[in-house]
Design a protein around this motif. Structure first.
Motif, PDB file in Angstrom:
ATOM      1  N   GLN A   1      15.024  -5.775  30.950  1.00  0.00           N
ATOM      2  CA  GLN A   1      15.195  -6.372  29.631  1.00  0.00           C
ATOM      3  C   GLN A   1      16.426  -5.817  28.933  1.00  0.00           C
ATOM      4  N   ASN A   2      16.889  -6.567  27.947  1.00  0.00           N
ATOM      5  CA  ASN A   2      17.988  -6.092  27.112  1.00  0.00           C
ATOM      6  C   ASN A   2      17.404  -5.349  25.918  1.00  0.00           C
ATOM      7  N   TYR A   3      17.655  -4.072  25.819  1.00  0.00           N
ATOM      8  CA  TYR A   3      17.035  -3.256  24.782  1.00  0.00           C
ATOM      9  C   TYR A   3      17.955  -3.032  23.580  1.00  0.00           C
ATOM     10  N   GLU A   4      19.070  -3.742  23.534  1.00  0.00           N
ATOM     11  CA  GLU A   4      20.020  -3.509  22.451  1.00  0.00           C
ATOM     12  C   GLU A   4      19.474  -3.953  21.096  1.00  0.00           C
ATOM     13  N   GLU A   5      18.423  -4.803  21.090  1.00  0.00           N
ATOM     14  CA  GLU A   5      17.929  -5.324  19.820  1.00  0.00           C
ATOM     15  C   GLU A   5      17.187  -4.278  19.016  1.00  0.00           C
ATOM     16  N   THR A   6      16.792  -3.168  19.651  1.00  0.00           N
ATOM     17  CA  THR A   6      16.083  -2.136  18.921  1.00  0.00           C
ATOM     18  C   THR A   6      17.078  -1.299  18.136  1.00  0.00           C
ATOM     19  N   GLU A   7      16.908  -1.228  16.820  1.00  0.00           N
ATOM     20  CA  GLU A   7      17.899  -0.632  15.943  1.00  0.00           C
ATOM     21  C   GLU A   7      17.541   0.796  15.582  1.00  0.00           C
ATOM     22  N   PRO A   8      18.491   1.521  14.962  1.00  0.00           N
ATOM     23  CA  PRO A   8      18.241   2.895  14.555  1.00  0.00           C
ATOM     24  C   PRO A   8      17.140   3.026  13.500  1.00  0.00           C
ATOM     25  N   LEU A   9      16.628   1.913  12.999  1.00  0.00           N
ATOM     26  CA  LEU A   9      15.552   1.954  12.017  1.00  0.00           C
ATOM     27  C   LEU A   9      14.330   2.670  12.555  1.00  0.00           C
ATOM     28  N   LEU A  10      14.285   2.893  13.874  1.00  0.00           N
ATOM     29  CA  LEU A  10      13.147   3.581  14.474  1.00  0.00           C
ATOM     30  C   LEU A  10      13.064   5.037  14.079  1.00  0.00           C
ATOM     31  N   ASP A  11      14.123   5.595  13.492  1.00  0.00           N
ATOM     32  CA  ASP A  11      14.102   7.012  13.113  1.00  0.00           C
ATOM     33  C   ASP A  11      13.087   7.249  12.010  1.00  0.00           C
ATOM     34  N   GLU A  12      12.087   8.088  12.287  1.00  0.00           N
ATOM     35  CA  GLU A  12      11.027   8.346  11.320  1.00  0.00           C
ATOM     36  C   GLU A  12      11.093   9.763  10.773  1.00  0.00           C
ATOM     37  N   THR A  13      12.211  10.434  10.966  1.00  0.00           N
ATOM     38  CA  THR A  13      12.262  11.843  10.582  1.00  0.00           C
ATOM     39  C   THR A  13      12.617  12.036   9.120  1.00  0.00           C
ATOM     40  N   SER A  14      12.920  10.964   8.381  1.00  0.00           N
ATOM     41  CA  SER A  14      13.202  11.093   6.966  1.00  0.00           C
ATOM     42  C   SER A  14      11.945  11.501   6.224  1.00  0.00           C
ATOM     43  N   ASN A  15      12.121  12.002   4.994  1.00  0.00           N
ATOM     44  CA  ASN A  15      10.987  12.465   4.213  1.00  0.00           C
ATOM     45  C   ASN A  15      10.353  11.317   3.438  1.00  0.00           C
ATOM     46  N   TYR A  16       9.089  11.115   3.632  1.00  0.00           N
ATOM     47  CA  TYR A  16       8.333  10.090   2.922  1.00  0.00           C
ATOM     48  C   TYR A  16       7.025  10.711   2.452  1.00  0.00           C
ATOM     49  N   SER A  17       6.526  10.226   1.325  1.00  0.00           N
ATOM     50  CA  SER A  17       5.228  10.707   0.826  1.00  0.00           C
ATOM     51  C   SER A  17       4.135   9.985   1.566  1.00  0.00           C
ATOM     52  N   ILE A  18       3.165  10.748   2.050  1.00  0.00           N
ATOM     53  CA  ILE A  18       2.057  10.156   2.801  1.00  0.00           C
ATOM     54  C   ILE A  18       0.783  10.410   2.045  1.00  0.00           C
TER      55      ILE A  18
ATOM     56  N   ALA B   1       0.839  -1.194   0.000  1.00  0.00           N
ATOM     57  CA  ALA B   1       0.000   0.000   0.000  1.00  0.00           C
ATOM     58  C   ALA B   1       0.870   1.240   0.000  1.00  0.00           C
ATOM     59  N   LEU B   2       0.286   2.361  -0.448  1.00  0.00           N
ATOM     60  CA  LEU B   2       0.966   3.634  -0.306  1.00  0.00           C
ATOM     61  C   LEU B   2       1.120   3.925   1.176  1.00  0.00           C
ATOM     62  N   VAL B   3       2.289   4.416   1.551  1.00  0.00           N
ATOM     63  CA  VAL B   3       2.521   4.742   2.950  1.00  0.00           C
ATOM     64  C   VAL B   3       1.559   5.845   3.348  1.00  0.00           C
ATOM     65  N   GLN B   4       0.767   5.583   4.346  1.00  0.00           N
ATOM     66  CA  GLN B   4      -0.244   6.545   4.768  1.00  0.00           C
ATOM     67  C   GLN B   4      -0.347   6.541   6.275  1.00  0.00           C
ATOM     68  N   GLY B   5      -0.474   7.713   6.848  1.00  0.00           N
ATOM     69  CA  GLY B   5      -0.565   7.807   8.295  1.00  0.00           C
ATOM     70  C   GLY B   5      -0.033   9.146   8.763  1.00  0.00           C
ATOM     71  N   THR B   6       0.444   9.183   9.989  1.00  0.00           N
ATOM     72  CA  THR B   6       0.906  10.433  10.599  1.00  0.00           C
ATOM     73  C   THR B   6       2.321  10.251  11.109  1.00  0.00           C
ATOM     74  N   PHE B   7       3.212  11.195  10.746  1.00  0.00           N
ATOM     75  CA  PHE B   7       4.584  11.112  11.214  1.00  0.00           C
ATOM     76  C   PHE B   7       4.620  10.990  12.738  1.00  0.00           C
ATOM     77  N   GLY B   8       5.507  10.140  13.197  1.00  0.00           N
ATOM     78  CA  GLY B   8       5.628   9.891  14.625  1.00  0.00           C
ATOM     79  C   GLY B   8       4.948   8.609  15.040  1.00  0.00           C
ATOM     80  N   TYR B   9       3.942   8.198  14.240  1.00  0.00           N
ATOM     81  CA  TYR B   9       3.191   6.971  14.549  1.00  0.00           C
ATOM     82  C   TYR B   9       3.437   5.884  13.490  1.00  0.00           C
ATOM     83  N   LEU B  10       4.129   6.217  12.406  1.00  0.00           N
ATOM     84  CA  LEU B  10       4.267   5.295  11.284  1.00  0.00           C
ATOM     85  C   LEU B  10       5.183   4.120  11.604  1.00  0.00           C
ATOM     86  N   ASP B  11       4.748   2.949  11.195  1.00  0.00           N
ATOM     87  CA  ASP B  11       5.512   1.724  11.362  1.00  0.00           C
ATOM     88  C   ASP B  11       6.782   1.810  10.505  1.00  0.00           C
ATOM     89  N   PRO B  12       7.986   1.755  11.104  1.00  0.00           N
ATOM     90  CA  PRO B  12       9.226   1.867  10.316  1.00  0.00           C
ATOM     91  C   PRO B  12       9.384   0.741   9.308  1.00  0.00           C
TER      92      PRO B  12
END
Length: 389
Positions: A372-389, A246-257
């Motif tokens: 818990q060990n939180y090291e498994e969470t990667e930098p992929l969580l950054d959602e500040t890049s520009n994407y078309s919504i 699907a086309l990426v749709q939603g609101t920045f800050g909540y989007l699934d990386p």
């Protein structure tokens, strides 16, 4: 002689007056007939246009759904909704978004309703409104806002909902319009109700993905009961189709990386967005904020890095934690962390999230939560890049 001439002159004038009167009456009659014909043609064109709009806006589909499922759906006239909102007066506006305006209206039977009226009229918007009608008429849940009916005779449908009186969860969390502080008990219950609504959508006979889950789409009534709203971006997903492109749709800050990078949309995308809502409830922070350091503009990254550094209680909103709910708050934070895992397959289902929140809300004594060990969470969580919504 003079009298005869006067009589002839009077007769002539009378005859002339009668002819002029007759001509005027004839012209008036022709004008009246012309106006009547014009009004008749115009009325027929309006009726035809309304019928065309009704079909274009999914009226036939609505009839099929109603007849097949016995779903009650009122069809409102445009003039009726204009009267209910004093011709969509700006004083009746209770909400605004990219799609259009939401007005408070009072029907003739004194029911208070919310009426969504679009700003821009284009085919994509029509599709979203028709899609929302289609979904909401088939979903019945106490924590999903109820669609009472719609007006399909306008170029773009007008949607009529139950009126939820106490604003959005976003407004309450971030204290907009002087909203009062929500207690931890109410926050946990609101989270549980929202999770239950999403779990219900995902377990529907044909699963529904919300696709724009955020605190601004969770309405609250005067008792702080949650109502999930805004299904314009939602989609039915056949049970044999576990994911869809699907086309990426939603609101920045909540989007699934994961969805941002792959374009693959699943029910776990809603889980991620709900995880952000959980973090909002815990911290009182906004999903994106320029007030935080550059690396922590994203609330997801800010939250995860704080957990890694064992700083959970430093980022919680004041008034959230106390001696009696310490373990409970930790457990909700751990649940939020699971929802925010980078890979969708590693996240819990919404049903599992709902069950855990119910358990936490009813638990009298929680065991100590293991770090818990939180090291498994990667930098992929950054959602500040520009994407078309």
């Amino acid at each position: 002689m003079v009298m005869a001439e006067s009589t002839d002159k009077a007769a002539y004038l009378t005859s002339t007056m009668m002819k002029m009167t007759g001509a005027c009456l004839g012209i008036f009659f022709l004008l009246a007939c012309g106006c009547l014909l014009y009004c008749t043609i115009r009325k027929r064109r309006i009726i035809l246009l309304k019928e065309q709009n009704f079909q274009k806006n999914g009226g036939l589909l609505l009839d099929q759904i109603a007849s097949r499922r016995g779903v009650p759906a009122e069809i409102f006239k445009e003039e009726y909704l204009k009267r209910a909102t004093e011709n969509f007066d700006e004083n009746h506006v209770i909400g605004e978004g990219g799609f259009g305006m939401v007005y408070r209206g009072v029907l003739h039977d004194n029911r208070v309703v919310a009426i969504k009226k679009p700003k821009i009229m284009d085919q994509s918007q029509i599709s979203q409104f028709v899609n929302e009608i289609h979904i909401l008429l088939q979903i019945s849940h106490p924590n999903v806002v109820k669609l009472l009916g719609c007006c399909l005779e306008t170029e773009v449908p007008l949607l009529v909902y139950e009126f939820i009186s106490n604003g959005t969860l976003f407004q309450h969390i971030h204290r907009e319009q002087n909203r009062p502080f929500i207690s931890w008990e109410n926050r946990l219950r609101i989270a549980t109700e929202t999770a239950g609504a999403l779990a219900h959508l995902h377990s529907h006979s044909i699963p529904v993905l919300h696709r724009d889950m955020k605190s601004a789409n969770i309405l609250l009534d005067n008792n702080h009961i949650a109502k999930v709203s805004d299904f314009g971006a939602s989609r039915f997903v056949p049970s044999d189709q576990t994911q869809m492109t699907a086309l990426v749709q939603g609101t920045f800050g909540y989007l699934d990386p994961e969805c941002l990078h792959t374009g693959q949309l699943t029910d776990k995308s809603d889980v991620y967005s709900f995880g952000i809502v959980l973090v909002e409830l815990l911290t009182g922070e906004k999903p994106l904020s320029l007030d935080r350091p550059e690396v922590h503009k994203s609330l997801a990254m800010y939250f995860i890095s704080s957990l890694r550094e064992n700083r959970l209680f430093q980022i919680l909103e004041n008034g959230i934690v106390n001696e009696t709910n310490n373990a409970q708050v930790r457990a909700v934070a751990e649940l939020a962390r699971k929802c925010l895992k980078v890979k969708g397959e590693d996240r819990p289902t919404m049903k599992e999230v709902e069950d855990e929140l119910i358990r936490l809300g009813n638990f009298q004594e929680l065991p100590r939560v293991v770090q818990q060990n939180y090291e498994e969470t990667e930098p992929l969580l950054d959602e500040t890049s520009n994407y078309s919504i």
